[in-house]
Design a protein around this motif. Structure first.
Motif, PDB file in Angstrom:
ATOM      1  N   ILE A 194      -4.790  -6.997  -7.497  1.00 28.34           N
ATOM      2  CA  ILE A 194      -4.867  -5.614  -7.249  1.00 28.34           C
ATOM      3  C   ILE A 194      -3.561  -4.895  -7.729  1.00 28.34           C
ATOM      4  CG2 ILE A 194      -4.798  -3.654  -5.459  1.00 28.34           C
ATOM      5  CD1 ILE A 194      -7.388  -5.223  -5.677  1.00 28.34           C
TER       6      ILE A 194
ATOM      7  N   ILE B  41      -1.510  -0.955  -7.014  1.00 30.12           N
ATOM      8  CA  ILE B  41      -1.284  -0.073  -6.065  1.00 30.12           C
ATOM      9  C   ILE B  41      -0.452   1.081  -6.926  1.00 30.12           C
ATOM     10  CG2 ILE B  41      -1.253   0.763  -3.828  1.00 30.12           C
ATOM     11  CD1 ILE B  41      -1.507  -2.194  -2.876  1.00 30.12           C
TER      12      ILE B  41
ATOM     13  N   TRP C  12      -5.588   1.542  -4.613  1.00 31.38           N
ATOM     14  CA  TRP C  12      -5.492   0.300  -5.133  1.00 31.38           C
ATOM     15  C   TRP C  12      -6.511   0.205  -6.482  1.00 31.38           C
ATOM     16  CZ3 TRP C  12     -10.362  -1.489  -5.317  1.00 31.38           C
ATOM     17  CH2 TRP C  12     -11.243  -1.378  -4.202  1.00 31.38           C
TER      18      TRP C  12
ATOM     19  N   ILE D  34       0.955  -1.236  -0.073  1.00 36.06           N
ATOM     20  CA  ILE D  34      -0.038  -0.172  -0.128  1.00 36.06           C
ATOM     21  C   ILE D  34       0.777   1.113   0.049  1.00 36.06           C
ATOM     22  CG2 ILE D  34      -1.620   1.440   1.373  1.00 36.06           C
ATOM     23  CD1 ILE D  34      -3.092  -1.267   2.157  1.00 36.06           C
TER      24      ILE D  34
END
Length: 228
Positions: free
Chosen positions: A185, A187, A192, A153
């Motif tokens: 995903i 990011i 995201w 993240i």
């Protein structure tokens, strides 16, 4: 990292910065994340996620061991759906680096029965196997996965790489909306995005639908006992 009940969501709503990123690990992680977000309406729901990185790490380790390569030389393993025994570990889109060349995992392993059988069930049941062996749930591996999740993240994903996270389903890949579903995903800048347009065969469709059904059942059960 929360084992979520409504008061924890309410506490976040009242006291946390609206930019907070909330990672839910306590099982049932996906549905706990959903309920936490419900009770923290002032925080963008995109800021909540459930951890399926532990399952991704376990799946990557299995593939790496089978191929005799470092774990970091396997990428784009997907965990679809729930962090439970219905999850679908999928390597149809995964790639391994072997002798300096990127090779699709399916082509490298050449064992359809393993990839559709033992590989999947081992990942699905690994948490239970750890508890049976240790009389405790996984500790260091779960902590490592939480660190990996948050690192992705904060630092983003590299070009050509994606990771698995439980996030709010927008119906991508014909998954049920209104649940926290694990997708591939990417990011960037702490935001995201679900990887789109990966081909899904009939085998994958059946597995993805089964884990989606379980998530809907969990959601409905959880909402039935929550009081606004």
């Amino acid at each position: 990292m929360l084992n979520v009940r409504p008061p924890k969501g309410q506490a976040l709503d009242q006291h946390a910065k609206k930019s907070v990123r909330v990672l839910v690990v306590g099982n049932p992680a996906n549905t706990n994340a959903l309920i936490c977000a419900k009770y923290a309406p002032s925080i963008p729901r995109e800021n909540f996620s459930a951890m399926t990185r532990l399952d991704q790490n376990r799946a990557q380790a299995q593939i790496a061991s089978r191929l005799g390569v470092p774990v970091n030389d396997v990428k784009n393993v997907i965990i679809w759906g729930n962090h439970s025994s219905t999850q679908f570990p999928d390597v149809r889109h995964a790639v391994a680096t072997i002798n300096g060349q990127e090779v699709p995992v399916y082509d490298a392993i050449k064992d359809d029965a393993f990839l559709k059988g033992e590989f999947i069930t081992t990942v699905q049941k690994r948490g239970g196997a750890v508890i049976a062996a240790r009389k405790l749930s996984s500790a260091m591996s779960a902590a490592k996965a939480a660190c990996d999740h948050m690192k992705s993240i904060w630092q983003g994903t590299a070009d050509g790489h994606f990771v698995s996270m439980g996030v709010f389903s927008d119906g991508s890949y014909n998954t049920p909306e209104g649940v926290m579903y694990s997708f591939p995903i990417t990011i960037k800048d702490k935001a995201w995005t679900i990887v789109k347009d990966l081909p899904i065969d009939d085998f994958a469709r059946e597995k993805m639908d089964a884990t989606g059904k379980e998530l809907c059942e969990e959601r409905d059960d959880a909402l039935a006992v929550c009081q606004d």
